[in-house]
Design a protein around this motif. Structure first.
Motif, PDB file in Angstrom:
ATOM      1  N   PHE A   1      -1.366  56.577  -8.224  1.00  0.00           N
ATOM      2  CA  PHE A   1      -0.075  56.908  -8.839  1.00  0.00           C
ATOM      3  C   PHE A   1      -0.216  57.301 -10.302  1.00  0.00           C
ATOM      4  CE2 PHE A   1       3.495  55.411 -11.434  1.00  0.00           C
ATOM      5  CZ  PHE A   1       4.552  56.094 -10.873  1.00  0.00           C
ATOM      6  N   GLY A   2       0.319  58.477 -10.644  1.00  0.00           N
ATOM      7  CA  GLY A   2       0.412  58.923 -12.026  1.00  0.00           C
ATOM      8  C   GLY A   2       1.826  58.739 -12.546  1.00  0.00           C
ATOM      9  N   GLY A   3       1.964  58.138 -13.737  1.00  0.00           N
ATOM     10  CA  GLY A   3       3.280  57.715 -14.214  1.00  0.00           C
ATOM     11  C   GLY A   3       4.035  58.658 -15.116  1.00  0.00           C
ATOM     12  N   ILE A   4       3.552  59.878 -15.350  1.00  0.00           N
ATOM     13  CA  ILE A   4       4.282  60.789 -16.233  1.00  0.00           C
ATOM     14  C   ILE A   4       5.719  61.040 -15.750  1.00  0.00           C
ATOM     15  CG2 ILE A   4       4.437  63.204 -16.974  1.00  0.00           C
ATOM     16  CD1 ILE A   4       1.561  63.239 -17.577  1.00  0.00           C
ATOM     17  N   PRO A   5       5.951  61.320 -14.456  1.00  0.00           N
ATOM     18  CA  PRO A   5       7.323  61.660 -14.036  1.00  0.00           C
ATOM     19  C   PRO A   5       8.327  60.511 -14.135  1.00  0.00           C
ATOM     20  CG  PRO A   5       5.708  62.462 -12.445  1.00  0.00           C
ATOM     21  CD  PRO A   5       4.994  61.531 -13.359  1.00  0.00           C
ATOM     22  N   ILE A   6       7.855  59.278 -14.301  1.00  0.00           N
ATOM     23  CA  ILE A   6       8.779  58.150 -14.417  1.00  0.00           C
ATOM     24  C   ILE A   6       9.734  58.359 -15.593  1.00  0.00           C
ATOM     25  CG2 ILE A   6       8.864  55.680 -15.035  1.00  0.00           C
ATOM     26  CD1 ILE A   6       8.301  56.237 -12.093  1.00  0.00           C
ATOM     27  N   GLN A   7       9.307  59.147 -16.561  1.00  0.00           N
ATOM     28  CA  GLN A   7      10.154  59.394 -17.735  1.00  0.00           C
ATOM     29  C   GLN A   7      11.490  60.042 -17.384  1.00  0.00           C
ATOM     30  OE1 GLN A   7       7.425  60.754 -21.255  1.00  0.00           O
ATOM     31  NE2 GLN A   7       6.562  61.482 -19.349  1.00  0.00           N
TER      32      GLN A   7
ATOM     33  N   LYS B   1      -4.174  65.720 -12.891  1.00  0.00           N
ATOM     34  CA  LYS B   1      -3.669  67.049 -12.528  1.00  0.00           C
ATOM     35  C   LYS B   1      -4.198  67.547 -11.180  1.00  0.00           C
ATOM     36  CE  LYS B   1      -1.820  67.453 -16.718  1.00  0.00           C
ATOM     37  NZ  LYS B   1      -2.196  66.133 -17.233  1.00  0.00           N
ATOM     38  N   PRO B   2      -4.220  66.702 -10.136  1.00  0.00           N
ATOM     39  CA  PRO B   2      -4.730  67.180  -8.846  1.00  0.00           C
ATOM     40  C   PRO B   2      -3.888  68.304  -8.257  1.00  0.00           C
ATOM     41  CG  PRO B   2      -3.653  65.053  -8.593  1.00  0.00           C
ATOM     42  CD  PRO B   2      -3.782  65.297 -10.053  1.00  0.00           C
ATOM     43  N   LEU B   3      -2.621  68.411  -8.701  1.00  0.00           N
ATOM     44  CA  LEU B   3      -1.769  69.516  -8.261  1.00  0.00           C
ATOM     45  C   LEU B   3      -1.680  70.596  -9.331  1.00  0.00           C
ATOM     46  CD1 LEU B   3       1.132  67.505  -6.569  1.00  0.00           C
ATOM     47  CD2 LEU B   3      -0.938  68.437  -5.529  1.00  0.00           C
ATOM     48  N   ALA B   4      -2.630  70.569 -10.277  1.00  0.00           N
ATOM     49  CA  ALA B   4      -2.700  71.571 -11.352  1.00  0.00           C
ATOM     50  C   ALA B   4      -1.385  71.677 -12.102  1.00  0.00           C
ATOM     51  CB  ALA B   4      -3.120  72.933 -10.797  1.00  0.00           C
ATOM     52  N   GLY B   5      -0.846  70.518 -12.467  1.00  0.00           N
ATOM     53  CA  GLY B   5       0.386  70.520 -13.236  1.00  0.00           C
ATOM     54  C   GLY B   5       1.560  71.099 -12.489  1.00  0.00           C
ATOM     55  N   GLY B   6       1.540  70.991 -11.160  1.00  0.00           N
ATOM     56  CA  GLY B   6       2.637  71.524 -10.354  1.00  0.00           C
ATOM     57  C   GLY B   6       2.431  72.945  -9.901  1.00  0.00           C
TER      58      GLY B   6
ATOM     59  N   VAL C   1     -16.964  64.190  -6.246  1.00  0.00           N
ATOM     60  CA  VAL C   1     -17.173  63.904  -7.671  1.00  0.00           C
ATOM     61  C   VAL C   1     -16.033  63.091  -8.281  1.00  0.00           C
ATOM     62  CG1 VAL C   1     -18.620  65.933  -8.040  1.00  0.00           C
ATOM     63  CG2 VAL C   1     -16.153  66.091  -8.422  1.00  0.00           C
ATOM     64  N   CYS C   2     -14.927  62.910  -7.547  1.00  0.00           N
ATOM     65  CA  CYS C   2     -13.785  62.156  -8.056  1.00  0.00           C
ATOM     66  C   CYS C   2     -13.538  60.941  -7.160  1.00  0.00           C
ATOM     67  CB  CYS C   2     -12.524  63.017  -8.090  1.00  0.00           C
ATOM     68  SG  CYS C   2     -12.651  64.425  -9.204  1.00  0.00           S
ATOM     69  N   ASP C   3     -13.529  59.753  -7.765  1.00  0.00           N
ATOM     70  CA  ASP C   3     -13.259  58.553  -6.975  1.00  0.00           C
ATOM     71  C   ASP C   3     -11.813  58.540  -6.497  1.00  0.00           C
ATOM     72  OD1 ASP C   3     -15.830  57.455  -7.259  1.00  0.00           O
ATOM     73  OD2 ASP C   3     -15.326  56.652  -9.239  1.00  0.00           O
ATOM     74  N   ILE C   4     -10.876  58.784  -7.412  1.00  0.00           N
ATOM     75  CA  ILE C   4      -9.459  58.770  -7.060  1.00  0.00           C
ATOM     76  C   ILE C   4      -8.755  59.915  -7.768  1.00  0.00           C
ATOM     77  CG2 ILE C   4      -9.448  56.263  -6.739  1.00  0.00           C
ATOM     78  CD1 ILE C   4      -7.923  56.031  -9.404  1.00  0.00           C
ATOM     79  N   SER C   5      -7.556  60.239  -7.299  1.00  0.00           N
ATOM     80  CA  SER C   5      -6.694  61.184  -7.998  1.00  0.00           C
ATOM     81  C   SER C   5      -5.375  60.488  -8.288  1.00  0.00           C
ATOM     82  CB  SER C   5      -6.452  62.447  -7.165  1.00  0.00           C
ATOM     83  OG  SER C   5      -5.755  62.130  -5.964  1.00  0.00           O
ATOM     84  N   ILE C   6      -4.675  60.970  -9.322  1.00  0.00           N
ATOM     85  CA  ILE C   6      -3.417  60.320  -9.705  1.00  0.00           C
ATOM     86  C   ILE C   6      -2.291  61.350  -9.830  1.00  0.00           C
ATOM     87  CG2 ILE C   6      -4.405  58.263 -10.773  1.00  0.00           C
ATOM     88  CD1 ILE C   6      -4.019  59.752 -13.503  1.00  0.00           C
ATOM     89  N   PRO C   7      -1.830  61.904  -8.710  1.00  0.00           N
ATOM     90  CA  PRO C   7      -0.691  62.824  -8.795  1.00  0.00           C
ATOM     91  C   PRO C   7       0.534  62.104  -9.343  1.00  0.00           C
ATOM     92  CG  PRO C   7      -1.052  62.127  -6.531  1.00  0.00           C
ATOM     93  CD  PRO C   7      -2.239  61.639  -7.319  1.00  0.00           C
ATOM     94  N   GLY C   8       1.296  62.790 -10.176  1.00  0.00           N
ATOM     95  CA  GLY C   8       2.534  62.220 -10.688  1.00  0.00           C
ATOM     96  C   GLY C   8       3.557  62.084  -9.571  1.00  0.00           C
TER      97      GLY C   8
END
Length: 337
Positions: free
Chosen positions: A18-24, A191-196, A213-220
């Motif tokens: 989980f990426g928390g940017i959109p919580i804003q 940015k797994p979705l390239a910023g949308g 090469v990436c353990d996890i991704s954190i889509p917003g």
């Protein structure tokens, strides 16, 4: 949900986290509904930051009574020890917890690296907080290849994770992320979705999960529906099909002509413009529903797109041959200056 060990931290995190940017752009009630969904699916890694306005506070409220079910990661832009100490305490208060699993140095620039790791720098405060049990692990986030290279080659003994953009169209960090894994660092794809920009979220998340090469991704994720959507992609780790690989290549060709990968090769701008940063803020303005946040961050920049003198030096340096001057003019139209 599938899990992996995040490098030498030993933390077992969900592959799609989980990426928390959109919580804003949410409120406390919506944030609780999002965390309810995360818990339902077993998405146990939560990333936020001091710079994400109300994100820490809303998440702290939503996590009360179930803190033990989650790995909490946050980050700070502080570069000196005293400021970092204050930010750590603020994060602990906001997140309503006695400890934070992973505290990250947030996007240090090349000029910041020596400062943050020197005596009196931000890393010193993080190390003291780790010894005191207030944080458990230390990481760094970066957007620049040169910064990532220095972090891995010079400071892998002081950090345990690195976070870097990685997705279908942003592959510039692949070799360095592989090196990071060799050194035992946890690797986190931002940015797994390239910023949308990537509309096929399922393909985008599968691509990162299968990258090696990436353990996890954190889509917003800003809504329960987005958690539903992203969680459904996490269970499919079958190899990418020939058709999916062809789709990835088609996406690269489509976005390659006008997509900034934030590699930084366009710098320095003779007029002081942070070119990749300007494009990033414009993307947040257009795609994330964070217009006020993007406007504030853009306004805080010392120079803006309107400062462009159209000299074209940046375009000569760009390895992707982007029409940077034209793109800056669009940024100027978007923000009004």
């Amino acid at each position: 949900m599938q899990y992996t060990t995040l490098g030498k931290t030993g933390l077992k995190a969900a592959l799609v986290s989980f990426g928390g940017i959109p919580i804003q752009r949410a409120d406390a009630a919506n944030t609780k509904a999002v965390v309810d969904k995360l818990e339902e699916y077993g998405i146990n890694y939560i990333d936020t930051a001091r710079g994400y306005t109300v994100s820490e506070e809303y998440l702290g409220q939503a996590l009360e009574g179930r803190r033990e079910n989650f790995i909490l990661a946050t980050k700070s832009m502080s570069r000196d020890s005293a400021s970092m100490q204050k930010d750590i305490e603020t994060s602990l208060t906001n997140l309503r917890t006695d400890f934070i699993d992973l505290y990250q140095l947030h996007n240090p620039g090349e000029k910041d690296i020596d400062q943050v790791f020197a005596p009196g720098g931000a890393w010193e405060a993080l190390d003291e907080a780790r010894k005191a049990g207030k944080i458990r692990h230390i990481g760094v986030t970066a957007h620049s290849l040169d910064v990532l290279r220095r972090l891995i080659n010079e400071f892998s003994d002081k950090i345990e994770t690195v976070m870097f953009p990685y997705n279908i169209v942003e592959l510039q960090g692949r070799e360095l992320l592989a090196l990071a894994k060799e050194k035992g660092l946890g690797t986190i794809a931002m940015k797994p979705l390239a910023g949308g920009n990537l509309e096929d979220w399922r393909l985008a998340l599968r691509f990162v999960a299968l990258s090696g090469v990436c353990d996890i991704s954190i889509p917003g994720m800003g809504s329960p529906e987005e958690v539903d959507r992203n969680a459904s992609a996490a269970g499919d780790l079958s190899p990418l099909t020939e058709d999916e690989l062809a789709q990835c290549e088609a996406i690269r060709k489509e976005l390659g002509e006008h997509f900034c990968r934030r590699c930084g090769y366009c710098a320095p701008c003779f007029n002081g413009i942070d070119i990749p940063g300007s494009f990033l803020m414009a993307n947040y303005l257009r795609r994330y529903g964070l217009s006020e946040w993007a406007k504030a961050r853009y306004k805080a920049m010392p120079f803006h797109a309107s400062s462009c003198s159209m000299c074209g030096a940046c375009e000569k340096r760009c390895p992707y041959h982007l029409p940077i001057r034209q793109m800056l003019r669009q940024v100027e139209k978007d923000f009004g200056y």
